[in-house]
Design an enzyme around this catalytic site. Structure first.
Site, mmCIF file in Angstrom:
data_model
loop_
_atom_site.group_PDB
_atom_site.id
_atom_site.type_symbol
_atom_site.label_atom_id
_atom_site.label_comp_id
_atom_site.label_asym_id
_atom_site.label_seq_id
_atom_site.Cartn_x
_atom_site.Cartn_y
_atom_site.Cartn_z
ATOM 1 N N GLY A 32 0.812 -1.212 0.000
ATOM 2 C CA GLY A 32 0.000 0.000 0.000
ATOM 3 C C GLY A 32 0.843 1.259 0.000
ATOM 4 N N HIS A 38 4.359 1.737 -8.056
ATOM 5 C CA HIS A 38 3.399 0.634 -7.958
ATOM 6 C C HIS A 38 2.479 0.624 -9.180
ATOM 7 C CE1 HIS A 38 4.038 1.501 -3.476
ATOM 8 N NE2 HIS A 38 4.406 0.254 -3.579
ATOM 9 N N ASP A 151 13.557 -3.320 -5.572
ATOM 10 C CA ASP A 151 13.917 -4.235 -4.483
ATOM 11 C C ASP A 151 14.546 -5.471 -5.130
ATOM 12 O OD1 ASP A 151 12.512 -2.864 -2.067
ATOM 13 O OD2 ASP A 151 11.048 -2.825 -3.679
ATOM 14 N N GLN A 154 15.067 -8.717 -3.141
ATOM 15 C CA GLN A 154 13.754 -9.317 -2.917
ATOM 16 C C GLN A 154 13.296 -10.077 -4.164
ATOM 17 O OE1 GLN A 154 10.262 -7.306 -0.949
ATOM 18 N NE2 GLN A 154 9.731 -6.837 -3.058
ATOM 19 N N LEU A 185 11.262 6.103 -6.672
ATOM 20 C CA LEU A 185 10.038 6.292 -5.896
ATOM 21 C C LEU A 185 9.958 5.218 -4.816
ATOM 22 C CD1 LEU A 185 7.290 7.075 -8.561
ATOM 23 C CD2 LEU A 185 8.882 8.606 -7.440
ATOM 24 N N SER A 187 7.595 4.384 -0.926
ATOM 25 C CA SER A 187 6.626 4.838 0.084
ATOM 26 C C SER A 187 7.346 5.529 1.233
ATOM 27 C CB SER A 187 5.825 3.648 0.624
ATOM 28 O OG SER A 187 5.248 2.931 -0.437
HETATM 29 P P1 AMP Z 1 6.154 -2.185 -1.539
HETATM 30 O O1 AMP Z 1 4.757 -1.688 -1.403
HETATM 31 O O2 AMP Z 1 7.205 -1.200 -1.190
HETATM 32 O O3 AMP Z 1 6.347 -3.543 -0.904
HETATM 33 O O4 AMP Z 1 6.356 -2.426 -3.092
HETATM 34 C C1 AMP Z 1 5.472 -3.252 -3.821
HETATM 35 C C2 AMP Z 1 6.104 -3.568 -5.149
HETATM 36 O O5 AMP Z 1 6.339 -2.361 -5.865
HETATM 37 C C3 AMP Z 1 7.450 -4.270 -5.020
HETATM 38 O O6 AMP Z 1 7.556 -5.274 -6.011
HETATM 39 C C4 AMP Z 1 8.422 -3.150 -5.257
HETATM 40 O O7 AMP Z 1 9.662 -3.583 -5.759
HETATM 41 C C5 AMP Z 1 7.679 -2.322 -6.287
HETATM 42 N N1 AMP Z 1 8.182 -0.949 -6.315
HETATM 43 C C6 AMP Z 1 8.372 -0.124 -5.259
HETATM 44 N N2 AMP Z 1 8.900 1.048 -5.662
HETATM 45 C C7 AMP Z 1 9.073 0.949 -7.005
HETATM 46 C C8 AMP Z 1 9.597 1.826 -8.011
HETATM 47 N N3 AMP Z 1 10.054 3.042 -7.709
HETATM 48 N N4 AMP Z 1 9.614 1.383 -9.276
HETATM 49 C C9 AMP Z 1 9.147 0.139 -9.591
HETATM 50 N N5 AMP Z 1 8.643 -0.722 -8.696
HETATM 51 C C10 AMP Z 1 8.614 -0.325 -7.426
#
Ligand code: AMP
Length: 278
Positions: A32, A38, A151, A154, A185, A187
């Site tokens: 979220g 995202h 990530d 991950q 970008l 969160s």
């Molecule tokens: P998170 O909500 O931070 O767990 O991210 C959810 C998914 O979005 C994960 O697969 C992250 O790697 C991806 N994500 C987060 N930030 C970015 C970004 N700036 N560019 C591309 N994917 C992202």
């Protein structure tokens, strides 16, 4: 608005209907606090499948005791509105008791890939990630699941777990979405003070310098030392800056095949990570 599910049986029934109709289902797992990064995953999901499911779950087991689980940003209504605008079909929003009922006892550990880079600084983090993602994949049963290269460790850990456990899903990485000044970008960027936000793009600048100066045969130690010094001068506290084999994530001394430069550093209380292909 996407159809919102907090009940596993209802989600499964919906997705089973899509699969029965021969529709390809793509999952985008998230915690979220959605941003344009995202939404790039959702856009990619819509290109490759007929149905898109986004999960929103702030997973307690991937946060350490001194990390930001309780203050992690949460805004479900805004997230659902963004997912609706992006054309997501369903949002899977389980609560903690649904994911981890009393007596929950299983953990998925991916040896090797989890042990370097962020591993020593975040004990248990990747086991938490691998376990929750395996659950999400079994709950939604998508054909494809998308993860950000942002990530990168991950992504590799999940690819390994899925291969090792014979999960019938394709894992794909999506390139990192950045601000105009290069900052990836995240969160967590909203935690940055104006001064920290102004310094933050240095992270990407240092990665770019190292990536663009490295060819096959290049020794990396000197460049890494210079990069660390530049980050510290800009106010970062560096946890690691390393050039690694892009597949095994083992640090390399000399570039020799596909490699990735990866960094984790604190600006004030905020921990930022980023990486680039070499
Ligand atoms: P998170 O909500 O931070 O767990 O991210 C959810 C998914 O979005 C994960 O697969 C992250 O790697 C991806 N994500 C987060 N930030 C970015 C970004 N700036 N560019 C591309 N994917 C992202």
């Amino acid at each position: 608005m996407p159809q919102r599910f907090s009940d596993l049986a209802a989600l499964r029934q919906c997705v089973a209907g899509w699969r029965h109709a021969g529709e390809r289902v793509v999952l985008v797992p998230t915690m979220g606090a959605l941003h344009t990064g995202h939404l790039a995953l959702v856009a990619e999901a819509r290109k490759i499948g007929r149905r898109t499911v986004a999960s929103i779950f702030v997973n307690p087991t991937q946060f350490g005791p001194s990390e930001d689980f309780s203050r992690y940003p949460r805004d479900l209504e805004a997230d659902l509105a963004l997912l609706g605008q992006a054309g997501t079909d369903a949002a899977w929003t389980p609560d903690v008791a649904t994911m981890y009922p009393p007596g929950f006892a299983t953990r998925i550990e991916v040896a090797g890939l989890s042990e370097g880079l962020c591993g020593p600084f975040r004990p248990g983090h990747f086991a938490g990630v691998a376990t929750v993602v395996t659950k999400l994949l079994n709950q939604v049963r998508p054909d494809v699941a998308l993860f950000g290269e942002k990530d990168f460790q991950q992504l590799r850990v999940i690819q390994q777990a899925v291969a090792d456990l014979d999960l019938a899903v394709e894992i794909r990485g999506v390139p990192t979405v950045r601000e105009e000044d290069g900052l990836a970008l995240s969160s967590r960027n909203r935690y940055l003070s104006p001064e920290e936000r102004a310094a933050a793009p240095k992270l990407h600048a240092v990665l770019s310098d190292i990536a663009s100066a490295s060819r096959n045969g290049t020794a990396v130690a000197g460049r890494i030392a210079a990069g660390k010094a530049a980050l510290e001068a800009a106010g970062f506290r560096v946890q690691y800056l390393a050039v690694c084999d892009a597949r095994t994530l083992a640090p390399v001394e000399r570039v020799d095949g596909p490699a990735r430069v990866l960094v984790a550093a604190f600006l004030g209380r905020t921990r930022l990570i980023d990486n680039l292909a070499v």
